[in-house]
Design a protein around this motif. Structure first.
Motif, PDB file in Angstrom:
ATOM      1  N   THR A 108      10.294 -33.920  -0.457  1.00 19.40           N
ATOM      2  CA  THR A 108      11.356 -33.218   0.242  1.00 19.40           C
ATOM      3  C   THR A 108      12.690 -33.914   0.116  1.00 19.40           C
ATOM      4  OG1 THR A 108      10.921 -34.385   2.300  1.00 19.40           O
ATOM      5  CG2 THR A 108       9.704 -32.349   1.936  1.00 19.40           C
ATOM      6  N   GLY A 109      12.693 -35.168  -0.311  1.00 14.46           N
ATOM      7  CA  GLY A 109      13.967 -35.867  -0.445  1.00 14.46           C
ATOM      8  C   GLY A 109      14.345 -36.573   0.844  1.00 14.46           C
ATOM      9  N   THR A 110      15.110 -37.613   0.734  1.00 13.82           N
ATOM     10  CA  THR A 110      15.497 -38.410   1.901  1.00 13.82           C
ATOM     11  C   THR A 110      16.314 -37.589   2.877  1.00 13.82           C
ATOM     12  OG1 THR A 110      15.511 -40.357   0.514  1.00 13.82           O
ATOM     13  CG2 THR A 110      16.656 -40.512   2.616  1.00 13.82           C
ATOM     14  N   GLY A 111      15.898 -37.622   4.130  1.00 13.48           N
ATOM     15  CA  GLY A 111      16.679 -36.985   5.187  1.00 13.48           C
ATOM     16  C   GLY A 111      16.492 -35.488   5.302  1.00 13.48           C
ATOM     17  N   ALA A 112      15.737 -34.851   4.399  1.00 14.75           N
ATOM     18  CA  ALA A 112      15.560 -33.395   4.449  1.00 14.75           C
ATOM     19  C   ALA A 112      14.482 -33.032   5.450  1.00 14.75           C
ATOM     20  CB  ALA A 112      15.166 -32.868   3.070  1.00 14.75           C
ATOM     21  N   PRO A 113      14.595 -31.876   6.117  1.00 14.48           N
ATOM     22  CA  PRO A 113      13.542 -31.432   7.017  1.00 14.48           C
ATOM     23  C   PRO A 113      12.226 -31.304   6.254  1.00 14.48           C
ATOM     24  CG  PRO A 113      15.519 -30.102   7.285  1.00 14.48           C
ATOM     25  CD  PRO A 113      15.741 -30.955   6.092  1.00 14.48           C
ATOM     26  N   ARG A 114      11.117 -31.658   6.888  1.00 14.55           N
ATOM     27  CA  ARG A 114       9.847 -31.718   6.183  1.00 14.55           C
ATOM     28  C   ARG A 114       8.929 -30.544   6.478  1.00 14.55           C
ATOM     29  NH1 ARG A 114      11.972 -36.561   6.478  1.00 14.55           N
ATOM     30  NH2 ARG A 114      11.420 -38.196   4.993  1.00 14.55           N
ATOM     31  N   THR A 115       9.227 -29.760   7.452  1.00 20.88           N
ATOM     32  CA  THR A 115       8.384 -28.613   7.766  1.00 20.88           C
ATOM     33  C   THR A 115       9.246 -27.415   8.094  1.00 20.88           C
ATOM     34  OG1 THR A 115       8.289 -29.242  10.099  1.00 20.88           O
ATOM     35  CG2 THR A 115       6.526 -30.047   8.683  1.00 20.88           C
ATOM     36  N   LEU A 116       8.645 -26.229   7.916  1.00 18.81           N
ATOM     37  CA  LEU A 116       9.313 -24.998   8.314  1.00 18.81           C
ATOM     38  C   LEU A 116       9.231 -24.854   9.839  1.00 18.81           C
ATOM     39  CD1 LEU A 116       7.792 -22.770   5.514  1.00 18.81           C
ATOM     40  CD2 LEU A 116      10.162 -23.542   5.644  1.00 18.81           C
ATOM     41  N   LYS A 117      10.151 -24.080  10.412  1.00 17.77           N
ATOM     42  CA  LYS A 117      10.262 -23.967  11.869  1.00 17.77           C
ATOM     43  C   LYS A 117       9.460 -22.779  12.375  1.00 17.77           C
ATOM     44  CE  LYS A 117      14.194 -22.519  13.450  1.00 17.77           C
ATOM     45  NZ  LYS A 117      15.616 -22.456  13.832  1.00 17.77           N
ATOM     46  N   ARG A 118       8.653 -22.993  13.420  1.00 17.86           N
ATOM     47  CA  ARG A 118       7.908 -21.886  14.031  1.00 17.86           C
ATOM     48  C   ARG A 118       8.865 -21.102  14.921  1.00 17.86           C
ATOM     49  NH1 ARG A 118       3.010 -22.072  12.463  1.00 17.86           N
ATOM     50  NH2 ARG A 118       1.937 -24.045  12.007  1.00 17.86           N
ATOM     51  N   SER A 119       9.249 -19.911  14.445  1.00 20.92           N
ATOM     52  CA  SER A 119      10.307 -19.182  15.143  1.00 20.92           C
ATOM     53  C   SER A 119       9.980 -17.720  15.406  1.00 20.92           C
ATOM     54  CB  SER A 119      11.608 -19.257  14.320  1.00 20.92           C
ATOM     55  OG  SER A 119      11.422 -18.693  13.033  1.00 20.92           O
ATOM     56  N   ILE A 120       8.825 -17.215  14.952  1.00 17.80           N
ATOM     57  CA  ILE A 120       8.529 -15.795  15.137  1.00 17.80           C
ATOM     58  C   ILE A 120       7.139 -15.611  15.734  1.00 17.80           C
ATOM     59  CG2 ILE A 120      10.061 -14.879  13.359  1.00 17.80           C
ATOM     60  CD1 ILE A 120       7.699 -14.847  11.448  1.00 17.80           C
ATOM     61  N   GLY A 121       7.022 -14.556  16.552  1.00 20.36           N
ATOM     62  CA  GLY A 121       5.744 -14.197  17.141  1.00 20.36           C
ATOM     63  C   GLY A 121       5.089 -13.082  16.355  1.00 20.36           C
ATOM     64  N   ILE A 122       4.073 -12.460  16.958  1.00 16.96           N
ATOM     65  CA  ILE A 122       3.302 -11.457  16.235  1.00 16.96           C
ATOM     66  C   ILE A 122       4.124 -10.207  15.920  1.00 16.96           C
ATOM     67  CG2 ILE A 122       2.347 -10.424  18.341  1.00 16.96           C
ATOM     68  CD1 ILE A 122      -0.255 -10.003  16.745  1.00 16.96           C
ATOM     69  N   VAL A 123       5.070  -9.833  16.801  1.00 23.79           N
ATOM     70  CA  VAL A 123       5.891  -8.643  16.549  1.00 23.79           C
ATOM     71  C   VAL A 123       6.808  -8.884  15.353  1.00 23.79           C
ATOM     72  CG1 VAL A 123       7.674  -7.121  17.470  1.00 23.79           C
ATOM     73  CG2 VAL A 123       5.794  -7.859  18.945  1.00 23.79           C
ATOM     74  N   GLY A 124       7.528 -10.016  15.380  1.00 26.37           N
ATOM     75  CA  GLY A 124       8.400 -10.330  14.253  1.00 26.37           C
ATOM     76  C   GLY A 124       7.623 -10.505  12.975  1.00 26.37           C
ATOM     77  N   GLY A 125       6.464 -11.153  13.051  1.00 27.97           N
ATOM     78  CA  GLY A 125       5.640 -11.338  11.864  1.00 27.97           C
ATOM     79  C   GLY A 125       5.128 -10.023  11.312  1.00 27.97           C
ATOM     80  N   THR A 126       4.744  -9.108  12.209  1.00 23.79           N
ATOM     81  CA  THR A 126       4.269  -7.800  11.756  1.00 23.79           C
ATOM     82  C   THR A 126       5.389  -6.995  11.120  1.00 23.79           C
ATOM     83  OG1 THR A 126       2.563  -7.768  13.472  1.00 23.79           O
ATOM     84  CG2 THR A 126       3.150  -5.656  12.482  1.00 23.79           C
ATOM     85  N   LEU A 127       6.591  -7.068  11.698  1.00 28.34           N
ATOM     86  CA  LEU A 127       7.729  -6.366  11.099  1.00 28.34           C
ATOM     87  C   LEU A 127       8.019  -6.885   9.699  1.00 28.34           C
ATOM     88  CD1 LEU A 127      10.217  -6.099  14.121  1.00 28.34           C
ATOM     89  CD2 LEU A 127       8.895  -4.253  13.060  1.00 28.34           C
ATOM     90  N   LEU A 128       8.041  -8.209   9.558  1.00 22.44           N
ATOM     91  CA  LEU A 128       8.294  -8.788   8.239  1.00 22.44           C
ATOM     92  C   LEU A 128       7.173  -8.445   7.262  1.00 22.44           C
ATOM     93  CD1 LEU A 128       9.665 -12.301   9.233  1.00 22.44           C
ATOM     94  CD2 LEU A 128      10.893 -10.571   7.916  1.00 22.44           C
ATOM     95  N   THR A 129       5.938  -8.521   7.727  1.00 24.52           N
ATOM     96  CA  THR A 129       4.805  -8.254   6.844  1.00 24.52           C
ATOM     97  C   THR A 129       4.748  -6.786   6.446  1.00 24.52           C
ATOM     98  OG1 THR A 129       3.601 -10.007   7.979  1.00 24.52           O
ATOM     99  CG2 THR A 129       2.326  -8.562   6.566  1.00 24.52           C
ATOM    100  N   LEU A 130       4.928  -5.892   7.409  1.00 24.64           N
ATOM    101  CA  LEU A 130       4.923  -4.465   7.101  1.00 24.64           C
ATOM    102  C   LEU A 130       6.084  -4.109   6.178  1.00 24.64           C
ATOM    103  CD1 LEU A 130       3.386  -1.861   7.670  1.00 24.64           C
ATOM    104  CD2 LEU A 130       4.881  -1.461   9.630  1.00 24.64           C
ATOM    105  N   SER A 131       7.212  -4.786   6.356  1.00 25.88           N
ATOM    106  CA  SER A 131       8.343  -4.547   5.469  1.00 25.88           C
ATOM    107  C   SER A 131       8.039  -4.990   4.049  1.00 25.88           C
ATOM    108  CB  SER A 131       9.583  -5.285   5.987  1.00 25.88           C
ATOM    109  OG  SER A 131       9.990  -4.774   7.242  1.00 25.88           O
ATOM    110  N   CYS A 132       7.196  -6.014   3.913  1.00 21.37           N
ATOM    111  CA  CYS A 132       6.831  -6.477   2.582  1.00 21.37           C
ATOM    112  C   CYS A 132       5.882  -5.492   1.903  1.00 21.37           C
ATOM    113  CB  CYS A 132       6.192  -7.854   2.664  1.00 21.37           C
ATOM    114  SG  CYS A 132       6.135  -8.681   1.079  1.00 21.37           S
ATOM    115  N   VAL A 133       5.020  -4.843   2.685  1.00 19.24           N
ATOM    116  CA  VAL A 133       4.241  -3.743   2.125  1.00 19.24           C
ATOM    117  C   VAL A 133       5.178  -2.637   1.684  1.00 19.24           C
ATOM    118  CG1 VAL A 133       2.448  -2.032   2.585  1.00 19.24           C
ATOM    119  CG2 VAL A 133       2.304  -4.277   3.648  1.00 19.24           C
ATOM    120  N   THR A 134       6.334  -2.530   2.410  1.00 23.33           N
ATOM    121  CA  THR A 134       7.364  -1.521   2.172  1.00 23.33           C
ATOM    122  C   THR A 134       6.750  -0.147   1.925  1.00 23.33           C
ATOM    123  OG1 THR A 134       9.285  -0.935   0.852  1.00 23.33           O
ATOM    124  CG2 THR A 134       7.587  -2.215  -0.277  1.00 23.33           C
TER     125      THR A 134
END
Length: 470
Positions: free
Chosen positions: A19-45
């Motif tokens: 990841t390089g010096t000083g870079a964030p090492r993990t992705l941020k947990r920021s969405i719940g099941i509703v947001g995840g479903t919206l993003l996932t269903l949008s990917c099915v498009t």
């Protein structure tokens, strides 16, 4: 068994270096099941798939299109079970490759990664190239140029915060569901034939007369039918950004598959029943049918909704695909300078170099022959699902047996049946597409043998986020 992974704990120090010096090492947990479903269903498009991919099925399968998609959706239930179990057992942004590497060995995981990379690089431009057709009522654009523009726009949006993109894609998703609903209502309201036509399997031949659709044609079409609802697996790629992934990954996968099947299959049935004749159905001109059923204003509204749906799909697919590249760099799949670049996170917490690495080549692919892109994608998706089913068959042995995860019903019957069916579907695809995909897989195997395997202590080390390890 093939070369197995080191335990996640031993892989962490090496992976952090990428990841390089000083870079964030993990992705941020920021969405719940509703947001995840919206993003996932949008990917099915659903709408853009309905208007861009399904017409190709109508042209080759005619009235058998709805039946083929229904069979594909039934197969996808088993696939969704596998993704749900493996996605909660191995919740990594690497998706399929992290799951298969952990359970079936690193070479199998590497081949799955290559197949998934083919899919994630090809599907967005395939969808994006449909934009020009649905903007034709407003402005005439070349298909390749319009597709490339959509890909670049999606790339810019993909650099934003994931929560912001969940709202953007959610709004667009509402519009595309409305478009699909309008088509369904109009099709059923103007039915030209009864429900029996859905099993009277015919397609218009070159002379316009009905030709029978054989069982082999349906089996061959299943590769594209699997592609129709393929995006439900996006929940697995988002597992490092979903809150409580042990619970929400499975819920998101299964909910998205159910919703997308309804949104796509119901309008397909309506179109099959409402098409003026077999020739009109086989032409796949859904916009023309909508105008014939209503008027030009309604046709324009539906077309613009579809154009927005395609842009929406591009945004979500770029988000998904950049996470795959990010995870591969964090897991040290490449030479060190490449790993360091792809694993960098930007101001909004998104992997910005990986996003550009997905979006810019995707714009270039808009200028490649569309039939070739369809064929390679169908083979890649089928092969990827096959290897995921193999991993699911191995998911309840050793130290994985007691780990907390959602567990599928009817195991091991589900993965065994999937392996048999998907292997048969794969054997029925066109030789040219099998050769293209097989050649790429062979080149990837050479890379594995010559570069990754000799460096197995420092390369291709799949790791899980700290908050989901035992």
């Amino acid at each position: 068994m093939t070369d197995t992974l080191r335990p996640p704990q031993t892989a962490v120090p090496d992976a952090l270096e990428a990841t390089g010096t000083g870079a964030p090492r993990t992705l941020k947990r920021s969405i719940g099941i509703v947001g995840g479903t919206l993003l996932t269903l949008s990917c099915v498009t659903p709408a853009s798939t309905l208007f861009v991919v399904v017409p190709d099925l109508f042209s080759s399968l005619g009235t058998a299109t709805a039946l083929t998609i229904a069979i594909g959706s039934l197969l996808c239930i088993g696939v969704a079970f596998c993704y749900s179990e493996l996605g909660t057992l191995i919740p990594s942004a690497g998706g399929e490759y992290a799951m298969v590497s952990t359970l079936a060995g690193r070479l199998a995981g590497w081949l799955v990664f290559v197949l998934s990379l083919l899919v994630v690089m090809i599907v967005p431009p395939v969808i994006a190239m449909g934009t020009a057709d649905y903007l034709a009522s407003v402005v005439h654009l070349p298909a390749a140029g319009a597709g490339a523009a959509v890909m670049l726009l999606a790339t810019l949006a993909g650099l934003l915060d994931l929560r912001a993109n969940a709202w953007i894609t959610g709004i667009f998703l509402v519009l595309e569901v409305v478009a699909a609903a309008v088509v369904a209502v109009l099709g059923f309201a103007h039915s030209e034939r009864g429900a029996g036509s859905l099993v009277d399997l015919t397609v218009a031949g070159a002379d316009g007369k009905p030709d029978a659709v054989t069982a082999m044609l349906i089996v061959s079409g299943l590769a594209i039918a699997l592609f129709v609802t393929q995006g439900f697996s996006t929940a697995v790629y988002l597992s490092e950004e979903l809150e409580n992934p042990r619970r929400n990954v499975a819920r998101t996968v299964l909910a998205t598959l159910g919703l997308s099947t309804v949104i796509i299959l119901v309008p397909v049935v309506a179109i099959t029943l409402g098409a003026e004749d077999l020739k009109a159905l086989t032409s796949g001109d859904i916009s023309g049918m909508v105008e014939a059923w209503s008027n030009s204003a309604v046709g324009t509204f539906v077309s613009l909704c579809v154009a927005l749906a395609i842009i929406n799909a591009g945004i979500v697919m770029v988000i998904q695909n950049s996470r795959v590249l990010f995870a591969s760099a964090r897991d040290k799949a490449w030479p060190e300078p490449v790993n360091r670049a792809l694993a960098r996170l930007g101001r909004f917490g998104s992997p910005w170099v990986a996003t550009l690495a997905v979006g810019v080549p995707g714009a270039a692919l808009c200028f490649v022959n569309l039939d070739t892109l369809y064929g390679v994608t169908g083979v890649s998706v089928t092969g990827m699902y096959l290897l995921v089913a193999v991993a699911a068959l191995l998911a309840r042995r050793g130290r994985h047996a007691g780990r907390p995860a959602w567990r599928m019903p009817l195991w091991p019957a589900v993965p065994v049946l999937l392996i048999a069916v998907l292997a048969y579907v794969l054997s029925q695809q066109e030789a040219a597409y099998l050769l293209w995909t097989g050649g790429i897989a062979a080149a990837a195997t050479v890379y594995w043998v010559c570069y990754l395997r000799p460096r197995r202590e420092t390369r291709w080390l799949v790791m899980l986020p700290d908050d989901v390890r035992d």
